[in-house]
Motif scaffolding. Structure first.
Motif: not given
Length: 146
Positions: A37-44, A93-99, A120-122, A130-134
């Motif tokens: 996979w090629k990283l094309i953008n980082v935002s946030g 791993v279990p996500n305890d940051i977001t639902t 975060g979420c894949m 996307t990998l998101s911790m937004a």
């Protein structure tokens, strides 16, 4: 009539208890993200980053058999870009940051280092990941499959 009701009840019980909720585990299958996979953008992030990368400057190659990622990072810019060059292990791993998702994508490494990063979420849609911790004021990393 009682026999018919009893028969229907006996047929209903196995059906009712054999159901499961496969929606609880929404992590992508290994086949979906195995490969390069090629990283094309980082935002946030707190600073409101929105940086596009030239395709191929940063690649993540996933090996689902041994749960590793080989990262090649040739980014000359001074901007957040996820992981440096190296080999990392990964896990969900279990996500305890977001639902938003039940499990977070987490890496550890490279090599003997004990550095853990939670991305975060894949989410995978076609050739985009996307990998998101937004939700936690983190970054959103957008990849395109090679």
């Amino acid at each position: 009539m009682k026999t018919l009701k009893l028969l229907l009840l006996l047929l209903y019980i196995p059906v009712a208890f054999s159901c499961n909720n496969d929606d609880d585990n929404n992590q992508p299958s290994n086949q979906e993200f195995t490969g390069t996979w090629k990283l094309i953008n980082v935002s946030g992030g707190f600073g409101g980053v929105d940086h596009d990368f030239e395709e191929g400057i940063i690649t993540w190659t996933f090996n689902s058999q041994n749960e590793t990622i080989v990262v090649v990072n040739n980014n000359p810019a001074d901007v957040y870009d996820g992981l440096g060059t190296g080999e990392y292990t990964y896990d969900f791993v279990p996500n305890d940051i977001t639902t938003i998702c039940a499990e977070s994508f987490e890496t550890q490494g490279p090599g003997d280092a004990e550095t853990t990063s939670n991305f975060g979420c894949m989410t995978i849609t076609g050739d985009n990941m996307t990998l998101s911790m937004a939700e936690a004021d983190g970054f959103l990393l957008t990849f395109k499959k090679n």
